[in-house]
Motif scaffolding. Structure first.
Motif, PDB file in Angstrom:
ATOM      1  N   LEU A   1       0.701  -1.055  -0.090  1.00 38.36           N
ATOM      2  CA  LEU A   1      -0.202   0.162  -0.102  1.00 38.36           C
ATOM      3  C   LEU A   1       0.888   1.253  -0.054  1.00 38.36           C
ATOM      4  CD1 LEU A   1      -2.775  -0.828   2.393  1.00 38.36           C
ATOM      5  CD2 LEU A   1      -3.263  -0.586  -0.069  1.00 38.36           C
ATOM      6  N   LEU A   2       1.907   1.426   0.863  1.00 36.77           N
ATOM      7  CA  LEU A   2       2.823   2.488   0.925  1.00 36.77           C
ATOM      8  C   LEU A   2       3.491   2.729  -0.335  1.00 36.77           C
ATOM      9  CD1 LEU A   2       4.420   4.424   2.512  1.00 36.77           C
ATOM     10  CD2 LEU A   2       6.133   2.761   3.039  1.00 36.77           C
ATOM     11  N   LEU A   3       4.037   1.717  -1.144  1.00 38.84           N
ATOM     12  CA  LEU A   3       4.624   1.882  -2.600  1.00 38.84           C
ATOM     13  C   LEU A   3       3.431   2.529  -3.416  1.00 38.84           C
ATOM     14  CD1 LEU A   3       7.073   1.440  -4.447  1.00 38.84           C
ATOM     15  CD2 LEU A   3       6.062  -0.816  -4.859  1.00 38.84           C
ATOM     16  N   ARG A   4       2.462   1.787  -3.329  1.00 37.62           N
ATOM     17  CA  ARG A   4       1.331   2.501  -4.384  1.00 37.62           C
ATOM     18  C   ARG A   4       1.207   3.739  -4.223  1.00 37.62           C
ATOM     19  NH1 ARG A   4      -4.102  -0.935  -4.470  1.00 37.62           N
ATOM     20  NH2 ARG A   4      -4.285   0.745  -2.581  1.00 37.62           N
ATOM     21  N   GLU A   5       0.889   4.123  -2.954  1.00 36.76           N
ATOM     22  CA  GLU A   5       0.437   5.340  -2.645  1.00 36.76           C
ATOM     23  C   GLU A   5       1.371   6.428  -3.059  1.00 36.76           C
ATOM     24  OE1 GLU A   5      -2.483   8.368  -2.048  1.00 36.76           O
ATOM     25  OE2 GLU A   5      -2.768   5.824  -1.951  1.00 36.76           O
ATOM     26  N   VAL A   6       2.505   6.055  -2.592  1.00 37.17           N
ATOM     27  CA  VAL A   6       3.918   7.214  -2.706  1.00 37.17           C
ATOM     28  C   VAL A   6       3.986   7.528  -4.246  1.00 37.17           C
ATOM     29  CG1 VAL A   6       6.343   7.485  -2.539  1.00 37.17           C
ATOM     30  CG2 VAL A   6       4.980   6.891  -0.614  1.00 37.17           C
ATOM     31  N   LEU A   7       3.927   6.169  -5.447  1.00 40.49           N
ATOM     32  CA  LEU A   7       4.154   6.434  -6.509  1.00 40.49           C
ATOM     33  C   LEU A   7       2.662   7.258  -7.299  1.00 40.49           C
ATOM     34  CD1 LEU A   7       5.280   3.104  -7.710  1.00 40.49           C
ATOM     35  CD2 LEU A   7       6.374   4.853  -7.571  1.00 40.49           C
ATOM     36  N   ASN A   8       1.675   7.017  -6.734  1.00 38.11           N
ATOM     37  CA  ASN A   8       0.417   7.944  -7.175  1.00 38.11           C
ATOM     38  C   ASN A   8       0.725   9.440  -6.594  1.00 38.11           C
ATOM     39  OD1 ASN A   8      -0.719   5.732  -8.011  1.00 38.11           O
ATOM     40  ND2 ASN A   8      -2.217   5.277  -6.267  1.00 38.11           N
ATOM     41  N   ARG A   9       1.606   9.554  -5.541  1.00 38.07           N
ATOM     42  CA  ARG A   9       1.571  11.032  -5.041  1.00 38.07           C
ATOM     43  C   ARG A   9       2.333  11.765  -5.789  1.00 38.07           C
ATOM     44  NH1 ARG A   9      -1.131  12.913  -0.357  1.00 38.07           N
ATOM     45  NH2 ARG A   9      -2.833  11.496  -0.110  1.00 38.07           N
TER      46      ARG A   9
ATOM     47  N   ARG B   1      -1.006  12.842 -12.806  1.00 38.11           N
ATOM     48  CA  ARG B   1      -2.319  11.918 -13.018  1.00 38.11           C
ATOM     49  C   ARG B   1      -3.161  11.748 -11.963  1.00 38.11           C
ATOM     50  NH1 ARG B   1      -2.138   5.759 -15.206  1.00 38.11           N
ATOM     51  NH2 ARG B   1      -0.689   6.811 -16.703  1.00 38.11           N
ATOM     52  N   TYR B   2      -2.762  11.697 -10.714  1.00 32.43           N
ATOM     53  CA  TYR B   2      -3.466  11.436  -9.524  1.00 32.43           C
ATOM     54  C   TYR B   2      -3.402  12.565  -8.530  1.00 32.43           C
ATOM     55  CZ  TYR B   2      -2.909   6.629 -11.415  1.00 32.43           C
ATOM     56  OH  TYR B   2      -2.949   5.487 -12.041  1.00 32.43           O
ATOM     57  N   ASN B   3      -2.437  13.529  -8.978  1.00 34.41           N
ATOM     58  CA  ASN B   3      -2.054  14.321  -7.545  1.00 34.41           C
ATOM     59  C   ASN B   3      -1.872  15.859  -8.038  1.00 34.41           C
ATOM     60  OD1 ASN B   3      -2.061  14.851  -4.954  1.00 34.41           O
ATOM     61  ND2 ASN B   3       0.137  14.522  -4.955  1.00 34.41           N
ATOM     62  N   GLN B   4      -2.652  16.130  -9.303  1.00 35.92           N
ATOM     63  CA  GLN B   4      -2.089  17.429  -9.903  1.00 35.92           C
ATOM     64  C   GLN B   4      -2.179  18.609  -9.085  1.00 35.92           C
ATOM     65  OE1 GLN B   4      -3.886  17.937 -13.673  1.00 35.92           O
ATOM     66  NE2 GLN B   4      -2.911  19.944 -14.378  1.00 35.92           N
ATOM     67  N   ALA B   5      -3.381  18.775  -8.384  1.00 37.95           N
ATOM     68  CA  ALA B   5      -3.774  20.013  -7.813  1.00 37.95           C
ATOM     69  C   ALA B   5      -2.478  20.328  -6.585  1.00 37.95           C
ATOM     70  CB  ALA B   5      -4.957  19.897  -6.960  1.00 37.95           C
ATOM     71  N   GLN B   6      -2.052  19.041  -5.918  1.00 39.95           N
ATOM     72  CA  GLN B   6      -1.226  19.468  -4.935  1.00 39.95           C
ATOM     73  C   GLN B   6       0.120  19.497  -5.664  1.00 39.95           C
ATOM     74  OE1 GLN B   6      -0.549  15.883  -2.200  1.00 39.95           O
ATOM     75  NE2 GLN B   6       0.399  17.114  -0.841  1.00 39.95           N
TER      76      GLN B   6
ATOM     77  N   ASP C   1      -5.420  18.753 -24.441  1.00 40.47           N
ATOM     78  CA  ASP C   1      -4.504  17.931 -25.047  1.00 40.47           C
ATOM     79  C   ASP C   1      -2.890  18.440 -24.675  1.00 40.47           C
ATOM     80  OD1 ASP C   1      -6.237  16.579 -26.470  1.00 40.47           O
ATOM     81  OD2 ASP C   1      -5.802  17.332 -28.226  1.00 40.47           O
ATOM     82  N   CYS C   2      -2.544  19.803 -24.616  1.00 35.59           N
ATOM     83  CA  CYS C   2      -1.394  20.139 -24.252  1.00 35.59           C
ATOM     84  C   CYS C   2      -1.238  19.886 -22.784  1.00 35.59           C
ATOM     85  CB  CYS C   2      -1.333  21.452 -24.579  1.00 35.59           C
ATOM     86  SG  CYS C   2      -1.273  22.129 -26.162  1.00 35.59           S
ATOM     87  N   ARG C   3      -2.537  20.342 -21.718  1.00 34.94           N
ATOM     88  CA  ARG C   3      -2.070  19.984 -20.374  1.00 34.94           C
ATOM     89  C   ARG C   3      -2.015  18.368 -20.183  1.00 34.94           C
ATOM     90  NH1 ARG C   3      -7.009  21.557 -19.317  1.00 34.94           N
ATOM     91  NH2 ARG C   3      -6.361  23.651 -18.886  1.00 34.94           N
ATOM     92  N   ARG C   4      -2.694  17.541 -20.922  1.00 33.09           N
ATOM     93  CA  ARG C   4      -2.548  16.077 -20.493  1.00 33.09           C
ATOM     94  C   ARG C   4      -1.308  15.686 -20.934  1.00 33.09           C
ATOM     95  NH1 ARG C   4      -6.937  13.503 -24.172  1.00 33.09           N
ATOM     96  NH2 ARG C   4      -5.962  11.595 -23.269  1.00 33.09           N
ATOM     97  N   LEU C   5      -0.550  16.327 -22.113  1.00 35.35           N
ATOM     98  CA  LEU C   5       0.860  15.852 -22.527  1.00 35.35           C
ATOM     99  C   LEU C   5       1.660  16.597 -21.296  1.00 35.35           C
ATOM    100  CD1 LEU C   5       3.076  14.901 -24.574  1.00 35.35           C
ATOM    101  CD2 LEU C   5       2.692  17.133 -25.590  1.00 35.35           C
ATOM    102  N   HIS C   6       1.456  17.744 -21.194  1.00 31.98           N
ATOM    103  CA  HIS C   6       2.226  18.369 -19.906  1.00 31.98           C
ATOM    104  C   HIS C   6       2.507  17.441 -18.638  1.00 31.98           C
ATOM    105  CE1 HIS C   6       3.857  21.046 -16.758  1.00 31.98           C
ATOM    106  NE2 HIS C   6       2.646  20.878 -16.137  1.00 31.98           N
ATOM    107  N   CYS C   7       1.272  16.763 -18.155  1.00 28.95           N
ATOM    108  CA  CYS C   7       1.123  16.258 -17.234  1.00 28.95           C
ATOM    109  C   CYS C   7       1.795  14.511 -17.335  1.00 28.95           C
ATOM    110  CB  CYS C   7      -0.432  15.669 -16.571  1.00 28.95           C
ATOM    111  SG  CYS C   7      -1.324  17.230 -15.925  1.00 28.95           S
ATOM    112  N   SER C   8       1.570  13.961 -18.577  1.00 29.03           N
ATOM    113  CA  SER C   8       2.308  12.893 -18.684  1.00 29.03           C
ATOM    114  C   SER C   8       3.890  12.972 -18.986  1.00 29.03           C
ATOM    115  CB  SER C   8       1.628  12.369 -20.461  1.00 29.03           C
ATOM    116  OG  SER C   8       2.527  11.128 -20.611  1.00 29.03           O
TER     117      SER C   8
END
Length: 694
Positions: A386-394, A398-403, A480-487
Motif C-alpha cells: 500500500l505504501l509503495l502504490r500510494e507514494v508512486l501515485n503521489r 495524473r493522480y495528484n495534479q492539484a497538490q 491535449d497540451c495539459r494532458r501531455l504536460h502531465c504525462s
C-alpha cells in the motif's frame, strides 16, 4: 555580587523578597513578577538548603494554596530551569548536589502537579451527566485492540470539558512544569499511571479543535500573562494549546532511550493511549473526512503529534514490537491514513521521514534474522504494498495534479534543491527502500506505469510537422497540451525512480534480477536514441514555456537514468566476456548513438550535461574495449582532432585565439568539453593501450 554580601543583609533580602512577591504578585506587571521569581530562585541556587532551608518547601506551600497556586507553579518551573540545568558559573560538585536535592523532591512535585490537573479535569468533566456516545462495533473492536480493555476506551471517549480561563491558565502552568521536569528526570515509577492518564486527557484537547486551523504559541506567552490570556484568542485555540503542552510532556518521555524494565509497562500504556488519539485523528465519518479533520487540528499540535510518531518509531518500536498487546500492523494502518491525509507539504515530508525510519529498521531486522526473513516480511507485506502504490501515485500529476502544482520548482533552499525536488527525492527514497525489501513486487508495480508514459512519449513522432526548416509538434488543443504536460512530468519522475533503483540489480542479485534489469536498460537505450534522433528538444510547441522544458527534462532524465545503470552494464560486460556479446554490444552501440548527436549539436546545457556524464560513465565504468571503434565515438574524436578548422583552446594546452567547436555547442564554447573532462582524466581502453585525455 551575592557572595560578597554581608550575612545579615542576605538574611534580610531572603526574607523580604518572598514577602514582596507574595503581597504584590497580583498587581505587578508580569515581567517584573517573573524577574522577581528569577532573583529568588537565583538566591536559592546559591544558598539552598544550608542557608535558605525553606526555599523549596515554601514553593510547594504556594502551589497547595488556591490563591497562590499559579505563583507557586511559576516559581517551580523557574527552579527546575535554573537548578536542574544550571549555567557554568556553578562548580560541578554544586551542580550534582542541586540535582540530588531536586530528585528527592520529584515524587512530591509530581504528585502535586498530577493533583492539580486531575482536580481541574474532574471539576469540569461532564461524564457523570452526559454518557459517552456508543461507538460502532467496528470502532469498538479497534479501540479494544489498541487499548487495555474497555476501561481506557470508555475513559478516553468521554466528551472533552470546557475549561474556564483561570483553570486553563493553571493547567498550562502545570503542564509546562511537567514538560521541563520530564526533560531531565529519569524514567521511574514516580511517573504514575494516574499522571500519564491525566496528561493524555489533556492531549485529547488538541484533537477536538473546531473552527479551522490555528497558529498556536504554546511557549511563555501562555503562562506569563496571567489568567487574562484568553482575551488574546479564541477559547478553542487556548484549549488546543493545552493539547500541545500535553504532547510536549509525552514527547519528553518518548525521547528517552534508556528505559528501566519496571517502566516498560508504562510505555506500553502510553503508546496505547496515544494510538487512541491517532485513531481519533484519522477516523472518517459522515461529518468529517480524515483530511478535513486534520485541517481542523491546530498546526502546533500536528507537529507535536508527528514528533511523537517519529520518536516512537525511531526509539521504541524495537522494544515494543514483539509485545502481544501492541498491534503493530494496525498502527501502520493508522500511520498510513495519517500520512496521506496530511493537509500541508511539510507535514507530509515529516511523515515520509517516519516511514523511512521504519523501513530502515525493518531492513536491518531482516538482515539480522535471515532465517525467518519471509515470516517478518509477510507480516508487513500488505502495508509495504500500500505504501509503495500510494507514494508512486503521489508523485504523478495524473493522480495528484492539484497538490503537485502547488510545489515551488524555482526557489532553492539551503540544500540547493527546490520544494518539488525535495518532494520527489523523499518520495523516491521510500520507493527505493521498499524495492530493497520487495524487489519483484516493486518492479512489477513501477515498470508498467513507466511503460504507459513511455508509449505516449514515443508516439509524439507522428505529431511532428515539418515546414521548411522549422519543425513543430502539432498538438495545439488546450486540454491535449495539459494532458501531455502531465504525462511528460510523470515520465520524468518515473525515469528518476527507475534510475534510483539501479543499485538493487547489481552485486549478488545480478543473475536473479538480470531479466528485469535488461528490460529496463534496453527500454532506456531505445528511448534515449529515439529522443536524440527525433530531436524533440528542438521542436516548436503550442505552449513553449511549458512543453519545451518538459521535453528537455524527459530527454535529460532518460540519459541520467541510463547512466545510473553503468555499474550494471559493467557487471554485464564482465559476465559476457567468454560468451556472445551481441546483446551487450547492441546496448552500448545504441547508447553511444544517442550521445553523439547531442554533443555535436546545438542543445540546451541541461541535456548536454546529461549526455556527457553518460559518456564519461561508459568510458570509465563500463570500459568496453571496442568503444573507440564505434562510429559514434569516432565522430566525437573527429570533432576534437579536426584542428584544421578548429584549434584547442589555451586551457587544453595549445595557445589559440579561436574557441573550441565555436558555434557547435549550444552553450558556452567550452561547456561540453569542461563537462566531459570534469573532475579527472578520462581513460579509454583501446587495443591494450590507454589514451589519456587530461
Amino acid at each position: 555580587m551575592w557572595m560578597g554580601v554581608a550575612s545579615e543583609d542576605k538574611v534580610e533580602i531572603r526574607t523580604c523578597l518572598p514577602k514582596l512577591l507574595l503581597s504584590e504578585h497580583k498587581v505587578l506587571p508580569y515581567f517584573i513578577r517573573n524577574k522577581l521569581c528569577k532573583v529568588i530562585v537565583d538566591i536559592g541556587r546559591q544558598d539552598w538548603p544550608m542557608f535558605y532551608h525553606d526555599f523549596f518547601s515554601s514553593t510547594l506551600q504556594l502551589i497547595q494554596s488556591p490563591s497562590t497556586c499559579a505563583l507557586g507553579l511559576i516559581l517551580l518551573k523557574t527552579t527546575s530551569e535554573e537548578l536542574a540545568c544550571p549555567r557554568e558559573d556553578l562548580s560541578v560538585a554544586r551542580k550534582d548536589e542541586l540535582r540530588k536535592l531536586l530528585l528527592q523532591q520529584v515524587p512530591t512535585v509530581l504528585g502535586l502537579l498530577s493533583g492539580i490537573l486531575e482536580t481541574i479535569w474532574e471539576k469540569h468533566s461532564v461524564t457523570a451527566a452526559t454518557p459517552p456516545p456508543s461507538p460502532t462495533s467496528a470502532d469498538g473492536d479497534n479501540l479494544n485492540n489498541l487499548l487495555q480493555g474497555p476501561y481506557y476506551s470508555k475513559l478516553l471517549s468521554q466528551p472533552v470539558p470546557l475549561l474556564d480561563g483561570e483553570s486553563e491558565h493553571l493547567c498550562s502552568l502545570a503542564l509546562e512544569c511537567l514538560a521541563h521536569l520530564f526533560s531531565w528526570i529519569p524514567l521511574s515509577t514516580s511517573i504514575t499511571p494516574s499522571l500519564l492518564a491525566t496528561i493524555f486527557h489533556f492531549a485529547r484537547l488538541g484533537c477536538d479543535v473546531r473552527g479551522g486551523r490555528g497558529k498556536s504559541k504554546s511557549g511563555g506567552g501562555l503562562s506569563l500573562n496571567g489568567s487574562t490570556c484568553l482575551a488574546d484568542g479564541d477559547a478553542s485555540l487556548e484549549q488546543a494549546r493545552l493539547g500541545v503542552l500535553a504532547m510536549t510532556c509525552i514527547n519528553e518521555l518518548m525521547s528517552k532511550n534508556c528505559v528501566p524494565l519496571d517502566f516498560e509497562e508504562y510505555l506500553l500504556r502510553m503508546f496505547q493511549q496515544t494510538f487512541f488519539l491517532l485513531q481519533k485523528l484519522t477516523r472518517d465519518n459522515n461529518a468529517h473526512t480524515v483530511k478535513s479533520r486534520l485541517e481542523d487540528v491546530d498546526d502546533s499540535y500536528m507537529e507535536k503529534f508527528t514528533d511523537f510518531l517519529r520518536l516512537f518509531v525511531s526509539v521504541h518500536l524495537r522494544r515494543i514490537e514483539s509485545n502481544a498487546q501492541f498491534p503493530v500492523v494496525q498502527f501502520l494502518e493508522l500511520l498510513f491514513k495519517y500520512t496521506f491525509h496530511q493537509p500541508t507539504h511539510e507535514g507530509y515530508f515529516s511523515c515520509l521521514d517516519i516511514w523511512t525510519i521504519f523501513l530502515d529498521y525493518l531492513t536491518t531486522k531482516i538482515k539480522s534474522r535471515l532465517a525467518d526473513r519471509d515470516t517478518v516480511l509477510n507480516r508487513y507485506r500488505d502495508a509495504l504494498v500500500l505504501l509503495l502504490r500510494e507514494v508512486l501515485n503521489r508523485i504523478q500529476f495524473r493522480y495528484n495534479q492539484a497538490q503537485l502544482e502547488e510545489l515551488d520548482d524555482e526557489t532553492l533552499d539551503d540544500d540547493q534543491q527546490t520544494e518539488w525536488q525535495r518532494y520527489l527525492r523523499q518520495s523516491l527514497e521510500v520507493v527505493a527502500k521498499v524495492m530493497e525489501l520487495l524487489p519483484s513486487h516493486a518492479f512489477s508495480t513501477l515498470f508498467p506505469v513507466l511503460q504507459e508514459n513511455l508509449e505516449v512519449y514515443l508516439g509524439l513522432r507522428q505529431f511532428i510537422v515539418t515546414s521548411g526548416s522549422a519543425r513543430r509538434l502539432n498538438i495545439t488543443a488546450e486540454n491535449d497540451c495539459r494532458r501531455l504536460h502531465c504525462s511528460l512530468r510523470d515520465l520524468s519522475s518515473l525515469l528518476q525512480a527507475v534510475g534510483r533503483l539501479a543499485e538493487y540489480f547489481i552485486g549478488d542479485v545480478f543473475g536473479v534480477r538480470f531479466n528485469d534489469a535488461f528490460t529496463v536498460v534496453d527500454r532506456l537505450v531505445e528511448v534515449t536514441c529515439y529522443a536524440s534522433q527525433v530531436s524533440l528538444y528542438d521542436l516548436e510547441t503550442a505552449v513553449p514555456s511549458v512543453l519545451k522544458p518538459d521535453l528537455i527534462d524527459v530527454h535529460a532524465q532518460s540519459l541520467a537514468a541510463l547512466q545510473a545503470y553503468s555499474h550494471w552494464l559493467a557487471q554485464f560486460y564482465s559476465e559476457v566476456q567468454r560468451q556472445s556479446q551481441a546483446r551487450f554490444l547492441s546496448l552500448v552501440t545504441t547508447a553511444m548513438d544517442s550521445i553523439a548527436p547531442i554533443i555535436s549539436s546545438k542543445v540546451p546545457e541541461k541535456l548536454l550535461l546529461s549526455a556527457c556524464h553518460l559518456l564519461v560513465s561508459i568510458a570509465t565504468t563500463v570500459r568496453p574495449v571496442f568503444l573507440v571503434t564505434l562510429p559514434a565515438v569516432q565522430n566525437i574524436f573527429n570533432l576534437i582532432t579536426d584542428t584544421s578548422a578548429r584549434r584547442l583552446p589555451p586551457e587544453v594546452g595549445v595557445q589559440s585565439s579561436e574557441p573550441l567547436l565555436n558555434g557547435v555547442s549550444g552553450v558556452e564554447p567550452l561547456g561540453w568539453w569542461s563537462c566531459l573532462l570534469r573532475g579527472s582524466s578520462v581513460c579509454i581502453s583501446m587495443n591494450q593501450k590507454i589514451v589519456k585525455v587530461n
